[in-house]
Design a protein around this motif. Structure first.
Motif, PDB file in Angstrom:
ATOM      1  N   GLY A   1      58.762  34.499 -39.912  1.00 23.63           N
ATOM      2  CA  GLY A   1      59.603  34.755 -41.078  1.00 23.63           C
ATOM      3  C   GLY A   1      58.966  34.251 -42.367  1.00 23.63           C
ATOM      4  O   GLY A   1      57.900  33.626 -42.367  1.00 23.63           O
ATOM      5  N   ARG A   2      59.676  34.511 -43.439  1.00 21.99           N
ATOM      6  CA  ARG A   2      59.188  34.155 -44.769  1.00 21.99           C
ATOM      7  C   ARG A   2      58.950  32.646 -44.904  1.00 21.99           C
ATOM      8  O   ARG A   2      57.982  32.220 -45.518  1.00 21.99           O
ATOM      9  N   GLU A   3      59.833  31.835 -44.352  1.00 19.26           N
ATOM     10  CA  GLU A   3      59.710  30.379 -44.462  1.00 19.26           C
ATOM     11  C   GLU A   3      58.408  29.875 -43.823  1.00 19.26           C
ATOM     12  O   GLU A   3      57.730  28.994 -44.368  1.00 19.26           O
TER      13      GLU A   3
ATOM     14  N   MET B   1      55.539  30.764 -46.038  1.00 20.44           N
ATOM     15  CA  MET B   1      55.465  29.858 -47.188  1.00 20.44           C
ATOM     16  C   MET B   1      54.778  28.544 -46.800  1.00 20.44           C
ATOM     17  O   MET B   1      54.018  27.983 -47.585  1.00 20.44           O
ATOM     18  N   THR B   2      55.021  28.081 -45.603  1.00 17.93           N
ATOM     19  CA  THR B   2      54.377  26.851 -45.115  1.00 17.93           C
ATOM     20  C   THR B   2      52.869  27.056 -45.010  1.00 17.93           C
ATOM     21  O   THR B   2      52.089  26.164 -45.341  1.00 17.93           O
TER      22      THR B   2
ATOM     23  N   ASN C   1      53.225  33.018 -55.176  1.00 17.40           N
ATOM     24  CA  ASN C   1      52.703  34.374 -55.377  1.00 17.40           C
ATOM     25  C   ASN C   1      52.987  35.307 -54.205  1.00 17.40           C
ATOM     26  O   ASN C   1      52.475  36.418 -54.165  1.00 17.40           O
ATOM     27  N   TYR C   2      53.783  34.855 -53.281  1.00 19.08           N
ATOM     28  CA  TYR C   2      54.122  35.663 -52.098  1.00 19.08           C
ATOM     29  C   TYR C   2      54.850  36.948 -52.524  1.00 19.08           C
ATOM     30  O   TYR C   2      55.740  36.917 -53.355  1.00 19.08           O
TER      31      TYR C   2
ATOM     32  N   VAL D   1      49.377  38.667 -45.092  1.00 18.51           N
ATOM     33  CA  VAL D   1      50.267  38.246 -46.166  1.00 18.51           C
ATOM     34  C   VAL D   1      49.723  38.794 -47.483  1.00 18.51           C
ATOM     35  O   VAL D   1      48.550  38.605 -47.801  1.00 18.51           O
ATOM     36  N   PHE D   2      50.577  39.459 -48.251  1.00 20.15           N
ATOM     37  CA  PHE D   2      50.196  40.020 -49.542  1.00 20.15           C
ATOM     38  C   PHE D   2      50.699  39.111 -50.656  1.00 20.15           C
ATOM     39  O   PHE D   2      51.830  38.627 -50.614  1.00 20.15           O
TER      40      PHE D   2
END
Length: 189
Positions: free
Chosen positions: A67-69, A72-73, A83-84, A97-98
């Protein structure tokens, strides 16, 4: 007022000097961007691209379930969390990941091998290079004026000097060589 060769030389010095100063900035811009354009296979005039390889700890979650979290890690140590834009798993064990601006991160979730590709715009060089692509009608007018200015600078330079350094001497030979060299390349290479 009578027109003489000396008067012509006097005015050619004025034209040559003033137009040379006026167009010198544009000449430098065209020369630098022209060199870069000639070497586009080794220099990207628009972007600076850097690739860095990392090794992360293998991720316990399958790539398709990350997932997104969790992304981010992963991005935090790179300073790219802000910048995700999005991510996806192109196939099992791979995560892509873009990031904003064209940067991206590819992770092998099984081994932890990661490749970060940083893409940054070259603001000045990109703008200078863009001028070669004729960006608009006003630019066409300026570029045509610049071309006429270069012709006047060249013609005034040819008649400015007299004697063995002018067009009747060494200058004439250099002028002829300057014409012959490009013609040889056009005809034989």
């Amino acid at each position: 007022m009578t027109f003489s060769l000396n008067t012509c030389r006097k005015w050619s010095r004025v034209v040559h000097r003033d137009l040379s100063f006026f167009f010198s900035g544009m000449l430098i811009i065209y020369a630098v961007s022209g060199i870069v354009m000639n070497h586009r296979d080794t220099i990207n005039p628009h972007f600076s691209i850097e690739r860095k390889e990392y090794t992360l700890t293998p991720l316990p979650t399958p790539a398709k379930e990350i997932g997104r979290e969790e992304v981010m890690t992963i991005l935090q140590p790179l300073g790219e969390a802000g910048n995700y834009t999005k991510h996806y798993a192109p196939k099992a064990g791979q995560l892509k990941v873009f990031l904003k601006g064209g940067s991206n991160l590819q992770v092998d979730t099984d081994t932890g091998a990661a490749v970060y590709e940083s893409v940054k715009r070259r603001t000045v060089l990109s703008a200078m290079t863009r001028l070669h692509y004729n960006p608009g009608q006003w630019w066409t007018l300026f570029a045509d004026t610049f071309a006429v200015g270069l012709i006047l600078i060249t013609l005034s330079g040819i008649v400015m000097l007299k004697g063995k350094k002018g067009i009747g001497g060494r200058g004439g030979w250099e002028f002829a060589a300057g014409i012959a060299l490009p013609l040889l390349f056009l005809l034989f290479f």
